[in-house]
Design a protein around this motif. Structure first.
Motif, mmCIF file in Angstrom:
data_model
loop_
_atom_site.group_PDB
_atom_site.id
_atom_site.type_symbol
_atom_site.label_atom_id
_atom_site.label_comp_id
_atom_site.label_asym_id
_atom_site.label_seq_id
_atom_site.Cartn_x
_atom_site.Cartn_y
_atom_site.Cartn_z
ATOM 1 N N PHE A 63 26.901 21.560 -9.499
ATOM 2 C CA PHE A 63 26.262 20.271 -9.737
ATOM 3 C C PHE A 63 26.149 19.467 -8.446
ATOM 4 N N VAL A 64 27.246 19.368 -7.699
ATOM 5 C CA VAL A 64 27.229 18.527 -6.495
ATOM 6 C C VAL A 64 26.250 19.090 -5.464
ATOM 7 N N THR A 65 26.350 20.400 -5.212
ATOM 8 C CA THR A 65 25.471 20.965 -4.182
ATOM 9 C C THR A 65 24.010 20.898 -4.618
ATOM 10 N N PHE A 66 23.765 21.174 -5.883
ATOM 11 C CA PHE A 66 22.383 21.133 -6.394
ATOM 12 C C PHE A 66 21.825 19.717 -6.255
ATOM 13 N N SER A 67 22.660 18.731 -6.539
ATOM 14 C CA SER A 67 22.177 17.356 -6.446
ATOM 15 C C SER A 67 21.867 16.976 -5.011
ATOM 16 N N ILE A 68 22.742 17.375 -4.088
ATOM 17 C CA ILE A 68 22.461 17.044 -2.682
ATOM 18 C C ILE A 68 21.132 17.655 -2.269
ATOM 19 N N ALA A 69 20.944 18.925 -2.623
ATOM 20 C CA ALA A 69 19.697 19.583 -2.249
ATOM 21 C C ALA A 69 18.504 18.923 -2.935
ATOM 22 N N THR A 70 18.695 18.489 -4.181
ATOM 23 C CA THR A 70 17.608 17.805 -4.891
ATOM 24 C C THR A 70 17.217 16.523 -4.165
ATOM 25 N N LEU A 71 18.248 15.757 -3.761
ATOM 26 C CA LEU A 71 17.947 14.521 -3.057
ATOM 27 C C LEU A 71 17.218 14.810 -1.757
ATOM 28 N N ALA A 72 17.636 15.901 -1.082
ATOM 29 C CA ALA A 72 16.957 16.249 0.164
ATOM 30 C C ALA A 72 15.502 16.607 -0.115
ATOM 31 N N LEU A 73 15.275 17.330 -1.205
ATOM 32 C CA LEU A 73 13.900 17.715 -1.540
ATOM 33 C C LEU A 73 13.065 16.489 -1.890
ATOM 34 N N ALA A 74 13.690 15.556 -2.646
ATOM 35 C CA ALA A 74 12.947 14.360 -3.007
ATOM 36 C C ALA A 74 12.742 13.464 -1.798
ATOM 37 N N GLY A 75 13.538 13.659 -0.758
ATOM 38 C CA GLY A 75 13.354 12.880 0.453
ATOM 39 C C GLY A 75 14.107 11.569 0.456
ATOM 40 N N LEU A 76 15.336 11.586 -0.017
ATOM 41 C CA LEU A 76 16.155 10.386 0.032
ATOM 42 C C LEU A 76 16.623 10.179 1.468
ATOM 43 N N PRO A 77 16.624 8.940 1.964
ATOM 44 C CA PRO A 77 17.197 8.705 3.288
ATOM 45 C C PRO A 77 18.631 9.217 3.329
ATOM 46 N N LEU A 78 19.077 9.597 4.489
ATOM 47 C CA LEU A 78 20.384 10.219 4.742
ATOM 48 C C LEU A 78 20.355 11.732 4.510
ATOM 49 N N THR A 79 19.246 12.235 4.028
ATOM 50 C CA THR A 79 19.183 13.697 3.902
ATOM 51 C C THR A 79 18.204 14.241 4.938
ATOM 52 N N SER A 80 18.291 15.556 5.136
ATOM 53 C CA SER A 80 17.408 16.177 6.123
ATOM 54 C C SER A 80 15.961 16.121 5.664
ATOM 55 N N GLY A 81 15.758 16.259 4.361
ATOM 56 C CA GLY A 81 14.397 16.283 3.839
ATOM 57 C C GLY A 81 13.652 14.997 4.152
ATOM 58 N N PHE A 82 14.353 13.897 4.132
ATOM 59 C CA PHE A 82 13.716 12.629 4.443
ATOM 60 C C PHE A 82 13.148 12.644 5.857
ATOM 61 N N LEU A 83 13.968 13.121 6.803
ATOM 62 C CA LEU A 83 13.549 13.118 8.205
ATOM 63 C C LEU A 83 12.240 13.869 8.388
ATOM 64 N N SER A 84 12.198 15.067 7.814
ATOM 65 C CA SER A 84 11.045 15.904 8.114
ATOM 66 C C SER A 84 9.823 15.469 7.305
ATOM 67 N N LYS A 85 10.030 15.145 6.038
ATOM 68 C CA LYS A 85 8.896 14.771 5.212
ATOM 69 C C LYS A 85 8.248 13.502 5.753
ATOM 70 N N ASP A 86 9.114 12.587 6.156
ATOM 71 C CA ASP A 86 8.616 11.338 6.706
ATOM 72 C C ASP A 86 7.791 11.587 7.958
ATOM 73 N N ALA A 87 8.272 12.515 8.798
ATOM 74 C CA ALA A 87 7.530 12.803 10.026
ATOM 75 C C ALA A 87 6.144 13.349 9.694
ATOM 76 N N ILE A 88 6.088 14.216 8.675
ATOM 77 C CA ILE A 88 4.782 14.784 8.304
ATOM 78 C C ILE A 88 3.862 13.695 7.771
ATOM 79 N N LEU A 89 4.408 12.832 6.904
ATOM 80 C CA LEU A 89 3.562 11.803 6.305
ATOM 81 C C LEU A 89 3.077 10.823 7.369
ATOM 82 N N ALA A 90 3.949 10.505 8.338
ATOM 83 C CA ALA A 90 3.511 9.655 9.441
ATOM 84 C C ALA A 90 2.363 10.313 10.173
#
Lengths: 761, 107, 176
Positions: A387-414
């Protein structure tokens, strides 16, 4: 002598191949079917890759690092009509290669480890590891290739290993169909890619990236600019197939028929990303027109598959469509010129999506091969680690700040926003708009998934008893996993997975946190990745330059461009110093581009950085909020809503009817053509043949008369003679061929004896 | 002297191999009862002949041997196809591929 | 070092060729024979490379391994049930066979060595060097034009003949 890094990289390449060779032949003779060999060899490869990573990324820390080595593989000499034909093989190691190597081998090692738990007890356990080995080998080959020819070879090899692994449960019809579909769909893309390679080859007689780019930079391209665009788009077709972009995306969701570790390794983290990696390799030769095509394809794919993911029930299919959507983001990033952002997203996505797939594998494993989310629920207490690991990865996929996904997705959208502004707005704003819309939906469907799987009451008992036909996954449980199948089929005890499946989850979830990539949780540009992998200067003229050069002949325009590039070279001689200066300025990292369009996009991307952050955070809140409203607070009933907007719901649930459309147009079309040809053959060709035959029959009738009396008379006489002679000679016939042969050999030896006697004399 | 001869690969080395291959093939054709093994023996004989062609071609500098070996390979393919068709026909008729039992010609 | 490696490689391939050929001939199991034949063909292809006939070597691999061997295997599969004892092939006149074979090999070797010792078969001044692919192309299209065309006709006829011989005969079946 070869550089030690090159030797290491060859070791990384060959170790998984060794694993494949050993396991495919000897897996039944080895204890534990040889899984330790696969794990050990790939783990060693990971160790070597980590050494390369350490030396290149940590010790050199230089954006311009590049190390190449090649040898002539085939030399056909001067082929008439083609010119000198020489195929070289080689290895190039730059920052991107080092990072990709570490990423591929890391995930492969983790998947090997995970599979020792997940695939335990499968009758083809050893062969599974062998296939993983050949896949890892070919993927590393793609990463290391320094030319189009060898990348194409390894490209086909990953296609093959993907085929083998999708159809691992080949006794299931759905898996066998899925593997064929994947293979054929990829073939369509690969043909385009090969044509693109040939366009470039016809011009330069070389496959090497570096040589081709040098030639284009020098303006040697003798055909019109449109051909260069065509080459770019055709090469991109390879990516469309492999990275499951619209219109060839249909194979990836079906590929989920393969075992879940395979989905994690191949169909989420590495192979599908190979397409994006390939576009990155050819990035510099893409013309602005080709880039626009790529941007639109990526944006549309991201949007479309996100809409489909919302309504799927199968846990893996949701993830599959989300993968397609994220790949769309990467391709979009490539199209809008945010090279490093797209690759950054590739890397971060690989980690969190592998984590998500392995997590879903853990859930499926624990639920005894139940894949339908409608019958899950309430798992967070029973499977806390997952549950914990899946949630962290989910947040990263959704692009929550503090996750890696946010950094990269934001860069693409910019980058997408910058692109739209540079291209002059209007229809180009569709690209960022689709991207942001996909971001909302990503947050929504991932929220839905986490809620359905982990929260609420357990809904296992709600499952209709005779639901075997629905998703065809029920059959899954009866094969190969008997050791998990408890005797009672009514209610299963759900348990947390063993450590060898938990460890990869924890590690991958850790790698989805921002601090691994950047010290600043809001700006990936300050991290090491964006520093090391910088957008290379394009080698083709941008549209404006092309328009200006329209009066000139193409080589002259190229020369102008080449002059412009010598300037760039001067600027880039001290890239590190430059980057430092840029970052102290507070805006703009990376080199200054000579190409006006590229420079403008880079500038606008930085200008839009904060806009993108604001917008994407807003989208994220909207998406997650919506998921909360629908699934947690139950303010809106999802089933009722689905009824209210039934046509839309069905459109999404049935995946925009792409399969049906292809079936009705392409497949039916080719069937129709073959039927027409069959009719032509049966009626027209055969008619001619029959006509000729009739004429000949008439002729033969007359001929027959002559034959009967004149010819037969002679024949009969001959036969009589032969018969009499044969009656005499048949006495020495035994009817055994070999006895005759012995006589022949005796005769030959007699001749020999005669000859040798002559020699001696 | 002997080591020197062994180390400088020349005409005789190849001829020796081809002679051995030829002998083995001939042995298979003469002694084995199974028609398919006999076919394998024929292939060995053809290969031995090919080695000879190429050896003489190489050490003579002409292209004739190379061309002939090419034709031999093509004909071997044709021969194998026809011979196997015949074997299958024999199998259909006699329910065996044992050539020593296929002796209707005696009658 | 270079002086030693080439003979060593040659002897390795020669050994592979001869030993696997012997296995083909002496193995009782046809399947083993067929697979051993694979190694023989590869070994012979390697020897062709030594004879600077690289094109022929490739053709050997393509035609023999890719075509003929597969055909032979098909033949084995068609005419034997794999698990059956029938697969073990019997032999006929072994003693005369062994004798004649030894005599044959001995005679051939004697003839070869004698001839070369007598100076008849000395290597010529011009040996083939390097790749002969291009020259094969020229020869095919000039001096060997006619044989080339004839071979293609022979192939066609053989194809038709093989198909005709091996086809499923309905009329024949009805009689039984």
């Amino acid at each position: 002598m070869m550089h030690s890094l090159i030797q290491l990289s060859i070791a990384v390449l060959l170790l998984p191949l060794l694993s494949f060779v050993v396991l495919i032949f000897f897996n039944r003779r080895l204890p534990r079917m040889g899984d330790f060999i696969g794990l050990g060899l790939v783990g060693t490869a990971f160790g070597c890759a980590l050494t390369i990573f350490w030396q290149v990324v940590v010790q050199h820390y230089d954006p311009a690092f590049r190390l190449a080595w090649d040898f002539t593989w085939l030399d056909f000499g001067n082929v008439p009509g083609v010119g000198p034909l020489q195929v070289k093989m080689g290895i190039v190691i730059d920052n991107l290669t080092a990072i990709m190597l570490a990423m591929v081998t890391l995930i492969s090692t983790l998947v090997h480890l995970y599979s020792t738990g997940y695939m335990h007890g499968d009758p083809k356990y050893g062969r599974f590891f062998a296939y993983l080995g050949i896949f890892t080998f070919s993927m590393i080959g793609i990463v290391l290739s320094d030319n189009l020819f060898s990348i194409y070879m390894f490209w086909e090899l990953v296609g093959l290993s993907s085929y083998l692994l999708i159809g691992f449960y080949f006794y299931k019809d759905s898996a066998a169909d899925a593997q064929k579909k994947a293979f054929l769909t990829n073939r369509v893309g690969d043909i385009g890619m090969w044509l693109g390679i040939l366009i470039l080859y016809s011009q330069y007689h070389t496959f090497g990236y570096q040589e081709i780019y040098e030639h284009i930079k020098n303006g040697d391209f003798h055909m019109s600019q449109a051909w260069l665009t065509a080459a770019g788009v055709l090469l991109f077709m390879g990516c469309v197939g492999k990275s499951a972009q619209f219109p060839l995306h249909v194979w990836l969701p079906d590929a989920m028929e393969g075992p879940t570790p395979v989905s994690a390794l191949i169909h989420a983290a590495t192979m599908v990303a190979a397409g994006v990696y390939f576009v990155a390799r050819i990035f510099v030769l893409l013309t602005p027109e080709a880039q626009q095509v790529i941007a639109f394809v990526g944006a549309f794919t991201a949007f479309m598959s996100a809409t489909i993911a919302i309504t799927q029930h199968d846990i893996k299919r949701v993830l599959a469509y989300s993968t397609v959507s994220q790949l769309g983001y990467m391709v979009l990033g490539m199209g809008v010129g945010s090279y490093s952002a797209a690759l950054f997203h590739l890397l971060t996505h690989a980690f969190f999506k592998a984590c998500l797939f392995l997590g879903s594998g853990a859930i499926i494993h624990a639920m005894h091969h139940e894949q339908d989310m409608r019958w899950m629920g309430g798992l967070y207490k029973k499977m806390p680690w997952t549950f914990v690991t899946f949630s962290i990865a989910t947040l990263a996929l959704a692009g929550l700040p503090l996750t890696s996904g946010f950094l990269s997705k934001d860069a693409i959208l910019a980058g997408a926003l910058g692109f739209a502004q540079v291209e002059g707005g209007g229809i180009y704003y569709l690209v960022p708009a689709l991207g942001f819309a996909a971001a909302v939906m990503t947050a929504f469907y991932m929220g839905r998934q986490v809620w359905l799987v982990f929260f609420g009451e357990s809904r296992t008992h709600l499952k209709p008893a005779e639901d075997h036909g629905h998703d065809a996954h029920a059959a899954h449980a009866s094969h190969g996993h008997d050791d998990h199948g408890h005797e009672d089929h009514g209610h299963h005890e759900v348990h947390e997975v063993p450590w060898n499946m938990r460890f990869p989850l924890v590690l991958l979830a850790t790698l989805s946190v921002f601090i691994v990539f950047s010290p600043d949780p809001l700006d990936g540009g300050k991290g090491w990745f964006m520093h090391l992998v910088q957008t290379p200067a394009t080698v083709v003229a941008s549209t404006e330059a092309a328009h200006e050069g329209a009066n000139l002949s193409v080589p002259e325009a190229g020369k102008l461009l080449a002059e412009a590039h010598t300037d760039t070279q001067h600027v880039e001689t001290a890239p590190a110093a430059h980057a430092e200066a840029a970052s102290t300025e507070g805006e703009g990292h990376g080199p200054v581009y000579a190409d006006p369009r590229q420079a403008e996009i880079a500038h606008m991307t930085h200008a839009n950085h904060w806009n993108a952050i604001k917008l994407s955070s807003l989208m994220l809140l909207a998406g997650i909020g919506m998921a909360f409203i629908v699934y947690v607070f139950r303010i809106i009933d999802p089933d009722k809503t689905a009824q209210n907007i039934r046509p839309l719901y069905l459109y999404s649930f049935n995946k925009w009817y792409w399969d049906e459309i292809y079936d009705a147009t392409i497949i039916k079309g080719s069937m129709l053509i073959s039927k027409i040809l069959a009719w032509f053959d049966a009626n027209i060709v055969d008619g001619i043949v029959n006509g000729v035959a009739t004429i000949f029959r008439k002729f033969a009738f007359f001929n027959g008369g002559v034959d009967k009396y004149v010819v037969d008379g002679m024949v009969n006489f001959t036969a009589f003679t032969v018969q009499t002679t044969g009656a005499v000679l048949r006495k020495i016939q035994t009817g055994k061929v070999q006895t005759y042969l012995v006589m022949v050999v005796v005769a030959v030896l007699g001749y020999f004896a005669f000859y040798i006697a002559q020699l001696i004399k | 002297m002997l080591t020197e001869q062994l180390l400088s690969i020349g005409l005789n080395h190849f001829l020796t191999i081809s002679a051995i291959l030829f002998g083995l093939g001939m042995f298979a054709v003469m002694t084995r009862k199974n028609a398919i093994v006999i076919l394998m023996g024929v292939e060995l004989i053809l290969n031995a002949a090919n080695i000879n062609f190429l050896t003489f071609s190489k050490y003579n500098g002409g292209m004739d041997g190379v061309m002939f070996s090419l034709f031999v390979i093509v004909l071997a393919a044709a021969e194998a196809a026809v011979a196997l068709a015949i074997v299958i026909n024999i199998f259909k008729t006699f329910k065996t591929v044992d050539v020593s039992r296929v002796d209707t010609m005696k009658e | 070092m270079n002086q030693l490696t080439i003979p060593i490689i040659f002897y390795i391939f020669a050994a592979v060729t001869v030993l696997s050929a012997a296995f083909v001939v002496f193995s009782k199991n046809i399947i083993y024979s067929a697979f051993s034949l694979l190694f023989t063909f590869f070994g012979v292809a390697a020897l062709y490379v030594f004879l600077s006939a690289d094109f022929i070597a490739v053709t050997q691999v393509v035609v023999y391994v890719g075509g003929i061997l597969v055909l032979l295997l098909f033949g084995v599969m068609f005419t034997n049930t794999i698990m059956q004892t029938e697969l073990k092939a019997d032999v006929i006149h072994v003693v005369p066979g062994v004798l004649l074979t030894l005599l044959l090999i001995g005679g051939l070797l004697f003839a070869f060595y004698n001839a070369s010792a007598a100076g008849g078969w000395m290597p010529g001044m011009m040996q083939l060097q390097g790749s002969v692919v291009e020259r094969i192309g020229f020869e095919t299209m000039s001096r060997y034009m006619l044989p080339f065309e004839m071979v293609s006709i022979v192939l066609l006829v053989a194809l038709l003949g093989a198909a005709f011989l091996a086809r499923y005969d309905k009329a024949h079946k009805k009689e039984h």
